[in-house]
Design a protein around this motif. Structure first.
Motif, PDB file in Angstrom:
ATOM      1  N   SER A   1       0.842  -1.190   0.000  1.00 25.97           N
ATOM      2  CA  SER A   1       0.000   0.000   0.000  1.00 25.97           C
ATOM      3  C   SER A   1       0.876   1.237   0.000  1.00 25.97           C
ATOM      4  O   SER A   1       1.539   1.547   0.995  1.00 25.97           O
ATOM      5  CB  SER A   1      -0.902  -0.006   1.245  1.00 25.97           C
ATOM      6  OG  SER A   1      -1.339   1.301   1.546  1.00 25.97           O
TER       7      SER A   1
ATOM      8  N   ASN B   1      -6.704  -0.548  -5.260  1.00 25.27           N
ATOM      9  CA  ASN B   1      -6.463   0.097  -6.547  1.00 25.27           C
ATOM     10  C   ASN B   1      -7.671   0.862  -7.057  1.00 25.27           C
ATOM     11  O   ASN B   1      -7.534   1.865  -7.737  1.00 25.27           O
ATOM     12  CB  ASN B   1      -6.036  -0.944  -7.567  1.00 25.27           C
ATOM     13  CG  ASN B   1      -4.783  -1.659  -7.126  1.00 25.27           C
ATOM     14  OD1 ASN B   1      -4.860  -2.633  -6.375  1.00 25.27           O
ATOM     15  ND2 ASN B   1      -3.642  -1.147  -7.515  1.00 25.27           N
TER      16      ASN B   1
ATOM     17  N   THR C   1      -5.508  -5.250  -6.740  1.00 26.00           N
ATOM     18  CA  THR C   1      -4.769  -5.900  -7.816  1.00 26.00           C
ATOM     19  C   THR C   1      -3.419  -6.376  -7.299  1.00 26.00           C
ATOM     20  O   THR C   1      -2.704  -5.620  -6.652  1.00 26.00           O
ATOM     21  CB  THR C   1      -4.564  -4.890  -8.962  1.00 26.00           C
ATOM     22  OG1 THR C   1      -5.828  -4.627  -9.567  1.00 26.00           O
ATOM     23  CG2 THR C   1      -3.612  -5.410 -10.015  1.00 26.00           C
ATOM     24  N   GLU C   2      -3.069  -7.618  -7.581  1.00 27.45           N
ATOM     25  CA  GLU C   2      -1.785  -8.147  -7.102  1.00 27.45           C
ATOM     26  C   GLU C   2      -1.408  -9.390  -7.901  1.00 27.45           C
ATOM     27  O   GLU C   2      -2.224  -9.923  -8.660  1.00 27.45           O
ATOM     28  CB  GLU C   2      -1.881  -8.515  -5.615  1.00 27.45           C
ATOM     29  CG  GLU C   2      -3.065  -9.456  -5.361  1.00 27.45           C
ATOM     30  CD  GLU C   2      -2.893 -10.393  -4.195  1.00 27.45           C
ATOM     31  OE1 GLU C   2      -1.781 -10.519  -3.668  1.00 27.45           O
ATOM     32  OE2 GLU C   2      -3.884 -11.036  -3.843  1.00 27.45           O
TER      33      GLU C   2
ATOM     34  N   LYS D   1      -9.629   7.227  -5.627  1.00 28.80           N
ATOM     35  CA  LYS D   1      -9.610   5.942  -6.330  1.00 28.80           C
ATOM     36  C   LYS D   1     -10.995   5.393  -6.657  1.00 28.80           C
ATOM     37  O   LYS D   1     -11.132   4.273  -7.149  1.00 28.80           O
ATOM     38  CB  LYS D   1      -8.849   4.909  -5.483  1.00 28.80           C
ATOM     39  CG  LYS D   1      -7.379   5.235  -5.278  1.00 28.80           C
ATOM     40  CD  LYS D   1      -6.492   4.389  -6.169  1.00 28.80           C
ATOM     41  CE  LYS D   1      -5.036   4.747  -6.065  1.00 28.80           C
ATOM     42  NZ  LYS D   1      -4.327   3.938  -5.098  1.00 28.80           N
TER      43      LYS D   1
ATOM     44  N   LEU E   1      -4.243  -1.488 -16.226  1.00 28.81           N
ATOM     45  CA  LEU E   1      -3.327  -1.371 -15.093  1.00 28.81           C
ATOM     46  C   LEU E   1      -2.243  -2.448 -15.161  1.00 28.81           C
ATOM     47  O   LEU E   1      -1.054  -2.168 -14.967  1.00 28.81           O
ATOM     48  CB  LEU E   1      -4.112  -1.479 -13.776  1.00 28.81           C
ATOM     49  CG  LEU E   1      -3.322  -1.378 -12.472  1.00 28.81           C
ATOM     50  CD1 LEU E   1      -2.592  -0.054 -12.375  1.00 28.81           C
ATOM     51  CD2 LEU E   1      -4.242  -1.542 -11.265  1.00 28.81           C
TER      52      LEU E   1
ATOM     53  N   ASN F   1      -7.202 -10.224  -9.139  1.00 26.99           N
ATOM     54  CA  ASN F   1      -7.909  -8.950  -9.058  1.00 26.99           C
ATOM     55  C   ASN F   1      -9.150  -9.207  -8.220  1.00 26.99           C
ATOM     56  O   ASN F   1     -10.112  -9.813  -8.693  1.00 26.99           O
ATOM     57  CB  ASN F   1      -8.277  -8.455 -10.452  1.00 26.99           C
ATOM     58  CG  ASN F   1      -7.062  -7.934 -11.189  1.00 26.99           C
ATOM     59  OD1 ASN F   1      -6.546  -6.868 -10.891  1.00 26.99           O
ATOM     60  ND2 ASN F   1      -6.574  -8.707 -12.142  1.00 26.99           N
TER      61      ASN F   1
ATOM     62  N   MET G   1      -3.623   6.135 -11.229  1.00 30.29           N
ATOM     63  CA  MET G   1      -3.881   4.870 -10.545  1.00 30.29           C
ATOM     64  C   MET G   1      -2.592   4.209 -10.065  1.00 30.29           C
ATOM     65  O   MET G   1      -2.567   3.018  -9.787  1.00 30.29           O
ATOM     66  CB  MET G   1      -4.742   3.943 -11.393  1.00 30.29           C
ATOM     67  CG  MET G   1      -4.392   3.849 -12.843  1.00 30.29           C
ATOM     68  SD  MET G   1      -5.698   2.872 -13.680  1.00 30.29           S
ATOM     69  CE  MET G   1      -4.936   2.638 -15.268  1.00 30.29           C
ATOM     70  N   ARG G   2      -1.528   4.992  -9.958  1.00 28.22           N
ATOM     71  CA  ARG G   2      -0.267   4.516  -9.365  1.00 28.22           C
ATOM     72  C   ARG G   2       0.278   3.267 -10.051  1.00 28.22           C
ATOM     73  O   ARG G   2       0.668   2.308  -9.399  1.00 28.22           O
ATOM     74  CB  ARG G   2      -0.449   4.217  -7.866  1.00 28.22           C
ATOM     75  CG  ARG G   2      -1.087   5.329  -7.063  1.00 28.22           C
ATOM     76  CD  ARG G   2      -0.107   6.404  -6.678  1.00 28.22           C
ATOM     77  NE  ARG G   2      -0.705   7.329  -5.735  1.00 28.22           N
ATOM     78  CZ  ARG G   2      -1.343   8.447  -6.072  1.00 28.22           C
ATOM     79  NH1 ARG G   2      -1.447   8.800  -7.344  1.00 28.22           N
ATOM     80  NH2 ARG G   2      -1.867   9.233  -5.142  1.00 28.22           N
ATOM     81  N   CYS G   3       0.305   3.296 -11.385  1.00 28.44           N
ATOM     82  CA  CYS G   3       0.816   2.152 -12.134  1.00 28.44           C
ATOM     83  C   CYS G   3       2.330   2.207 -12.256  1.00 28.44           C
ATOM     84  O   CYS G   3       2.969   1.217 -12.574  1.00 28.44           O
ATOM     85  CB  CYS G   3       0.186   2.099 -13.517  1.00 28.44           C
ATOM     86  SG  CYS G   3       0.689   3.474 -14.586  1.00 28.44           S
TER      87      CYS G   3
END
Lengths: 465, 195
Positions: free
Chosen positions: A112, A205, A217-218, A241, A256, A269, A312-314
């Motif tokens: 995170s 996400n 998402t991981e 978000k 993403l 996801n 989205m912090r990609c």
């Protein structure tokens, strides 16, 4: 120059000399770029995907209050506890309260960045709680007691040999050169912690407004374990978000994965809609969702900077940035590094402290072209500079620009200036590199082009006829 | 706004055989083992072979008509998760066998939920996850799968819905792919055509 700016320049200079580390980064990002382009090619229309994603995010931000209301109503109706945190310290206080209430000792975390932003681990550890990062990269940097190097690839600055030494030191494992063996050491080490943990913590996400769900998402499955085994689950998410509909996910999830990790889709996801339901056999009995503002609503009200909340912090802007590649992640000394960090950090945490980041940019615009939601980061960096030049520029700089303006506006000053500069350049070697050299900052790393007595304009006049 | 998925997302197939072929190709890319069988009895036979090959000590599953019939053929003890279970016991099993909500041809993914896969942990904690699916569960693309989730469950959604694409993986060390980071190292999907 403030201390952060000084440190940035020092660290950047060190990094420029550290060829080995720059090679590690170049190799990692090289592999990424190759894979990403293949996955982009799988889309029928990547540009249309970007345009659509950008529009949905913009629409969502324009209706942020309504979307948040819908999200929280739906989540609450299924028994989720919602907490609003105005600042980072509010997040820490809320999590501490939950841990105390649950008499928890151990909290297991999945990745995170928002928790990095609010310095959660430090706050919890200070109060005597044990916090374990479970994402492999985060696990590694936690053992090294350093912040993540990159938004998505936290340990990208380390070689397998360094990681092997680290595991040998901290976990008493046998040295190995095999990444798979190293991964299995971490897996074995963390298995018991998932089971012992009282609280599982995840980032997020997306938050889906119309169904009231949190999307995570991981690739590793650690986040799903954090959301399955402990009796209490906490998710921290920035308010920006939120996306409007469940049906938006089939667009955002593959995008993403494509730009974030060079995959069509990441392995997991997962949508969480609340705590364990009565008919379900497992899952947390309590689910807490913390919605963090920390300056975001201020940005939402700003018609220019609202764009940056689409992020989205990609990490794709970091991956293409020539500055990031040259100075590395830790040099930024900021939660969010790279182009997105250079825009976000001054806007969220103070222009005065982070103003130097607005200049950590060559205006090549690669970030703008890489961004999946079409944030014009290079434009926003210029906007930052505009603000800075009107508010923070020192008097002598303003005066110098006034002088330049006069010089460029009057032909007489200009031709006189040209001759004076020629003389100045001839005399310059006398003081070059010394403390009284006015051009020291420039000449320390560069050579100025040689001026000539007869300029092109003079020659043109002479030979035209 | 409505999204023009048809012209944006990767191409897919809509006819059954073509969808299965695409799913098989995507599975191969993801290192998912994809098996197509004709009868329910064959699932049992296949699982039995896996049990011997991989030297299973125990397995875990949840009750559905398909899992019930298939698990009988596996000659090792089975932990049923439906009525709750001890995490320590689930952690020890060699493999888990679950149902799912859908298979997605476009991406080789499995959509599953806490309701169709025996809770949250059964499909993520054991080292080998085996998914059983029926012919009518394969769908062309992601938009169909998410629409289906809404139509099937709204407003009583399961507490967790997960889109699973391949076995657990990581690239955190030098961007080198390693399978089985924290979740299952192996993912097997068995599609049964006649039920």
């Amino acid at each position: 120059m403030n201390n952060l700016a000084k440190k940035f320049h020092q660290d950047a200079a060190h990094m420029a000399e550290n060829v080995a580390l720059r090679n590690v980064i170049a190799t990692g990002l090289g592999k990424y770029a190759e894979g990403r382009d293949k996955k982009i090619a799988d889309f029928q229309d990547w540009q249309k995907a970007r345009e659509t994603a950008s529009q949905i995010k913009r629409e969502s931000l324009n209706n942020l209050p309504q979307n948040i209301q819908q999200l929280t109503e739906k989540l609450t109706s299924r028994g989720t506890h919602i907490h609003f945190a105005a600042t980072g310290s509010d997040v820490c206080r809320i999590v501490l309260n939950i841990l105390r209430q649950k008499k928890a000792k151990l909290m297991i975390k999945s990745k995170s960045m928002t928790s990095e932003e609010v310095h959660l681990n430090k706050a919890l550890e200070k109060e005597g709680f044990k916090v374990v990062e479970s994402d492999l990269g985060e696990f590694i940097v936690q053992l090294r007691q350093e912040p993540p190097y990159h938004i998505v690839f936290p340990a990208m600055h380390l070689t397998r040999y360094q990681i092997s030494d680290l595991f040998h030191d901290k976990l008493n494992s046998q040295p190995t050169e095999n990444p798979e063996t190293l991964t299995m050491i971490a897996r074995q080490n963390l298995r018991s912690q998932y089971i012992q943990a009282d609280v599982g913590f995840t980032g997020a996400n997306f938050a889906v407004a119309d169904t009231g769900m949190i999307s995570v998402t991981e690739n590793e499955g650690n986040s799903r374990l954090c959301g399955s085994l402990p009796k209490t689950m906490i998710t921290l998410i920035g308010i920006e978000k939120v996306i409007p509909r469940l049906e938006d996910l089939p667009l955002f999830l593959p995008m993403l994965a494509t730009v974030g990790a060079a995959q069509n889709l990441t392995a997991y996801n997962t949508l969480y809609s609340g705590p364990k339901r009565p008919e379900e056999p497992d899952g947390p009995e309590e689910y807490h969702v913390i919605l963090l503002d920390n300056g975001r609503s201020r940005l939402q009200k700003d018609p220019v900077y609202r764009e940056v909340l689409k992020c989205m912090r990609c990490g794709s802007c970091l991956n293409v940035c020539p500055i990031y590649k040259s100075v590395g992640g830790h040099t930024y000394n900021a939660t969010y590094s790279g182009p997105i960090g250079s825009v976000l950090m001054p806007k969220l945490f103070g222009m005065a402290a982070y103003k130097h980041l607005s200049f950590a940019c060559s205006l090549c615009c690669a970030c703008r072209d890489a961004c999946p939601v079409k944030i014009d980061l290079s434009h926003l960096l210029l906007k930052n500079r505009e603000t800075l030049s009107s508010q923070f520029a020192p008097k002598y700089e303003k005066l110098a620009f006034k002088g330049m303006s006069a010089l460029f506006n009057h032909p007489l000053f200009w031709s006189l200036g040209k001759k004076l500069a020629w003389i100045g350049q001839k005399l310059h070697p006398l003081i070059e590199g010394s403390a009284i050299d006015p051009a020291q900052c420039w000449t320390a790393t560069r050579k100025a082009p040689k001026l000539v007595w007869h300029s092109f304009k003079d020659l043109w006049k002479k030979y035209k006829s | 706004m409505t999204i023009d998925f048809q012209n944006i997302l990767p191409k897919t197939e809509t006819e059954y055989t073509a969808m299965v072929n695409l799913f098989a190709n995507k599975s191969a890319d993801l290192t998912t083992r994809f098996v197509k069988v004709f009868t329910q009895r064959e699932i049992g036979l296949y699982l039995n072979t896996l049990a011997t090959q991989e030297k299973w000590v125990s397995i875990a599953s949840h009750h559905t008509p398909l899992t019930d019939e298939s698990v009988i053929a596996v000659p090792v003890p089975c932990l049923w998760t439906d009525q709750g279970y001890k995490i320590e016991e689930l952690e020890k099993v060699s493999a888990s066998i679950t149902g799912c909500d859908a298979l997605i041809a476009q991406t080789g993914s499995v959509m599953l939920s806490s309701r169709t896969a025996g809770g949250r942990a059964l499909s993520i904690l054991p080292p080998h996850h085996i998914v059983l699916a029926t012919k009518n569960q394969i769908v062309p693309d992601l938009p169909t799968a998410y629409r289906m989730i809404r139509e099937k469950y709204s407003p009583n959604y399961p507490s967790m819905v997960s889109l699973v694409t391949g076995p657990s993986r990581t690239g955190d060390i030098e961007r080198i792919l390693v399978l089985g980071a924290h979740g299952p190292r192996k993912l097997t999907i068995i599609l049964v055509e006649e039920v």
